[in-house]
Design an enzyme around this catalytic site. Structure first.
Site, mmCIF file in Angstrom:
data_model
loop_
_atom_site.group_PDB
_atom_site.id
_atom_site.type_symbol
_atom_site.label_atom_id
_atom_site.label_comp_id
_atom_site.label_asym_id
_atom_site.label_seq_id
_atom_site.Cartn_x
_atom_site.Cartn_y
_atom_site.Cartn_z
ATOM 1 N N CYS A 78 12.067 48.506 11.408
ATOM 2 C CA CYS A 78 11.330 49.647 11.989
ATOM 3 C C CYS A 78 12.009 50.985 11.716
ATOM 4 O O CYS A 78 11.393 52.032 11.879
ATOM 5 C CB CYS A 78 11.152 49.446 13.485
ATOM 6 S SG CYS A 78 10.384 47.876 13.873
ATOM 7 N N HIS B 224 9.661 56.018 16.917
ATOM 8 C CA HIS B 224 9.043 54.774 16.446
ATOM 9 C C HIS B 224 8.235 54.200 17.595
ATOM 10 O O HIS B 224 8.703 54.162 18.744
ATOM 11 C CB HIS B 224 10.135 53.799 16.002
ATOM 12 C CG HIS B 224 9.643 52.395 15.865
ATOM 13 N ND1 HIS B 224 8.515 52.075 15.133
ATOM 14 C CD2 HIS B 224 10.097 51.225 16.383
ATOM 15 C CE1 HIS B 224 8.317 50.766 15.199
ATOM 16 N NE2 HIS B 224 9.258 50.227 15.956
ATOM 17 N N ASN C 252 2.888 48.070 17.323
ATOM 18 C CA ASN C 252 4.125 48.369 16.599
ATOM 19 C C ASN C 252 3.918 48.021 15.125
ATOM 20 O O ASN C 252 3.788 46.848 14.780
ATOM 21 C CB ASN C 252 5.259 47.539 17.221
ATOM 22 C CG ASN C 252 6.592 47.725 16.514
ATOM 23 O OD1 ASN C 252 6.652 48.188 15.384
ATOM 24 N ND2 ASN C 252 7.663 47.334 17.183
HETATM 25 N N1 COA Z 1 1.634 38.045 28.572
HETATM 26 C C1 COA Z 1 1.999 37.599 29.791
HETATM 27 N N2 COA Z 1 3.254 37.270 30.100
HETATM 28 C C2 COA Z 1 4.198 37.380 29.147
HETATM 29 C C3 COA Z 1 3.888 37.851 27.851
HETATM 30 C C4 COA Z 1 2.552 38.172 27.581
HETATM 31 N N3 COA Z 1 2.145 38.620 26.388
HETATM 32 N N4 COA Z 1 5.026 37.864 27.133
HETATM 33 C C5 COA Z 1 6.020 37.446 27.912
HETATM 34 N N5 COA Z 1 5.517 37.148 29.146
HETATM 35 C C6 COA Z 1 6.227 36.634 30.305
HETATM 36 C C7 COA Z 1 7.501 35.912 29.950
HETATM 37 O O1 COA Z 1 7.242 34.585 29.571
HETATM 38 C C8 COA Z 1 8.253 36.011 31.240
HETATM 39 O O2 COA Z 1 7.753 35.043 32.122
HETATM 40 P P1 COA Z 1 8.760 34.248 33.117
HETATM 41 O O3 COA Z 1 9.372 35.303 33.986
HETATM 42 O O4 COA Z 1 7.848 33.316 33.825
HETATM 43 O O5 COA Z 1 9.753 33.587 32.211
HETATM 44 C C9 COA Z 1 7.853 37.384 31.806
HETATM 45 O O6 COA Z 1 6.642 37.740 31.108
HETATM 46 C C10 COA Z 1 8.875 38.464 31.576
HETATM 47 O O7 COA Z 1 9.347 38.365 30.231
HETATM 48 P P2 COA Z 1 10.263 39.458 29.606
HETATM 49 O O8 COA Z 1 10.537 39.093 28.180
HETATM 50 O O9 COA Z 1 11.430 39.698 30.500
HETATM 51 O O10 COA Z 1 9.280 40.724 29.699
HETATM 52 P P3 COA Z 1 9.578 42.210 29.370
HETATM 53 O O11 COA Z 1 9.258 43.054 30.516
HETATM 54 O O12 COA Z 1 10.920 42.385 28.706
HETATM 55 O O13 COA Z 1 8.472 42.510 28.264
HETATM 56 C C11 COA Z 1 8.336 42.757 25.920
HETATM 57 C C12 COA Z 1 8.450 41.788 27.061
HETATM 58 C C13 COA Z 1 8.347 41.967 24.610
HETATM 59 C C14 COA Z 1 7.037 43.507 26.055
HETATM 60 C C15 COA Z 1 9.529 43.749 25.984
HETATM 61 O O14 COA Z 1 10.734 43.052 26.142
HETATM 62 C C16 COA Z 1 9.640 44.596 24.777
HETATM 63 O O15 COA Z 1 8.725 45.331 24.437
HETATM 64 N N6 COA Z 1 10.783 44.536 24.076
HETATM 65 C C17 COA Z 1 10.967 45.296 22.878
HETATM 66 C C18 COA Z 1 10.109 44.717 21.804
HETATM 67 C C19 COA Z 1 10.100 45.559 20.598
HETATM 68 O O16 COA Z 1 9.964 46.741 20.710
HETATM 69 N N7 COA Z 1 10.243 44.933 19.441
HETATM 70 C C20 COA Z 1 10.258 45.617 18.223
HETATM 71 C C21 COA Z 1 11.509 46.390 18.088
HETATM 72 S S1 COA Z 1 11.347 47.546 16.850
#
Ligand code: COA
Length: 328
Positions: free
Chosen positions: A115, A255, A285
């Site tokens: 990214c 980004h 993204n």
């Molecule tokens: N829908 C519903 N629930 C979801 C889900 C979805 N699409 N994806 C994950 N969950 C659940 C998980 O399984 C977890 O459940 P649990 O508590 O029962 O285990 C819960 O939501 C929390 O998961 P977590 O990973 O802690 O959520 P989060 O608040 O960190 O959000 C992202 C997840 C991926 C949205 C977030 O971490 C994020 O955006 N990270 C950066 C990603 C990114 O930018 N990547 C590219 C980098 S350039």
């Protein structure tokens, strides 16, 4: 003699017509529009159809940027294509784009910085232009990420989309152009976002494919924290190097990874909400393509005008990150 500087002469963008909405994803995995919207800010993302490939969109974006820069493709002497989803392993997608554009005088190559690829590309092009090795550089960010997305993994399939953005840079001796830039990486974070299969370490076999080893694996939660910290730090660095404060910025174009990452970085930097650009709701993204797509949207809408101080910052798999401060 005044110093030569590099500035952005023209921008362009292109993406597939196909779209996956949050409602579509609700039918594929256990998720909801409400969860995706509140956790990421994303409402839809573009998805390439079968037969559509990365350079197709890259060339469309590049043609717009070249036209707006009012140059000819044959004037370009450097093409950097930032991508983690090349058309094929060999040759570089940059060379395929070069042939399609007729930019036969250029040196063309691909740049893999996920990214952060576009800001890595801007930083390199800036140095080539400043050292007079290049007069006109074309920097592209182009991705078909959806081909590497596992649509049974709700943690990643809601995030990524496809598209391409491009910028043509030229020389100036005026008070405009790239004022400061920094690129960084830390390979210790490699497994926060990676695709384990298909390379020489784990060559593609029927088994790696059926195990989904070519798909992106992400530790979203860990990545989130590193992204916020490093984007804030590197943005602060480029601002202070150029002698500016966050309040001097006209527009912050980060980004587009996650709305909450954008909000947290802007908040830590002290950039007010009205100066932060976001299009993540419409594109998701798009990795290296997200900043040049955003720039082109801003220029078209008149959100960026000549003389504006624009800060860009990114974070991506690798881990890689960077920031570029430019006077438009
Ligand atoms: N829908 C519903 N629930 C979801 C889900 C979805 N699409 N994806 C994950 N969950 C659940 C998980 O399984 C977890 O459940 P649990 O508590 O029962 O285990 C819960 O939501 C929390 O998961 P977590 O990973 O802690 O959520 P989060 O608040 O960190 O959000 C992202 C997840 C991926 C949205 C977030 O971490 C994020 O955006 N990270 C950066 C990603 C990114 O930018 N990547 C590219 C980098 S350039």
């Amino acid at each position: 003699m005044p110093n030569t500087n590099a500035y952005i002469l023209g921008t362009g963008r292109s993406y597939p017509e196909g779209v996956i909405t949050n409602a579509d994803l609700e039918k594929m995995v256990e998720t909801s529009d409400e969860w995706i919207t509140t956790r990421t800010g994303i409402k839809q993302r573009h998805k390439a159809a079968g037969g559509e490939y990365t350079s197709l969109f890259a060339v469309r974006a590049a043609r717009q940027a070249i036209e707006k820069a009012r140059i000819d493709a044959s004037d370009i002497d450097l093409i950097i294509c930032a991508t983690v989803t090349p058309d094929q392993i060999l040759p570089a997608t940059g060379c395929l784009i070069q042939a399609e554009l007729g930019a036969h005088r250029a040196a063309a190559f691909d740049l893999v910085a996920a990214c952060s690829g576009f800001l890595y590309g801007l930083t390199l092009a800036n140095q080539m232009i400043r050292s007079d090795q290049s007069r006109y550089a074309l920097v592209i960010g182009a991705e078909i990420l959806t081909q590497y997305v596992d649509y049974t993994d709700r943690g990643t399939c809601v995030i990524f989309g496809d598209g391409a953005g491009a910028a043509v840079l030229g020389q100036t001796t005026g008070e405009r152009g790239i004022l400061s830039s920094r690129i960084r990486s830390d390979g210790r974070f490699a497994e926060q976002l990676f695709s384990p299969g298909g390379g020489t370490r784990l060559p593609a076999t029927a088994e790696t494919l059926s195990d989904g080893m070519h798909f992106f694996k992400m530790r979203g939660n860990e990545l989130f924290k590193v992204a916020v910290r490093s984007m804030t730090e590197v943005s602060t660095e480029v601002l202070s190097e150029a002698g500016y404060k966050p309040e001097d910025i006209k527009l912050f174009v980060p980004h587009q990874a996650n709305q909450r990452i954008t909000d947290a970085v802007a908040d830590r930097l002290g950039v007010e909400e009205s100066k932060v650009y976001s299009n993540i709701a419409m594109h998701g993204n798009t990795s290296s393509a997200s900043i040049p797509i955003a720039l082109d949207e801003c220029v078209e809408a008149g959100t960026i005008k000549e003389g504006d101080l624009v800060l860009m910052a990114s974070f991506g798999g690798g881990a890689t990150w960077g920031a570029v401060l430019t006077r438009w």
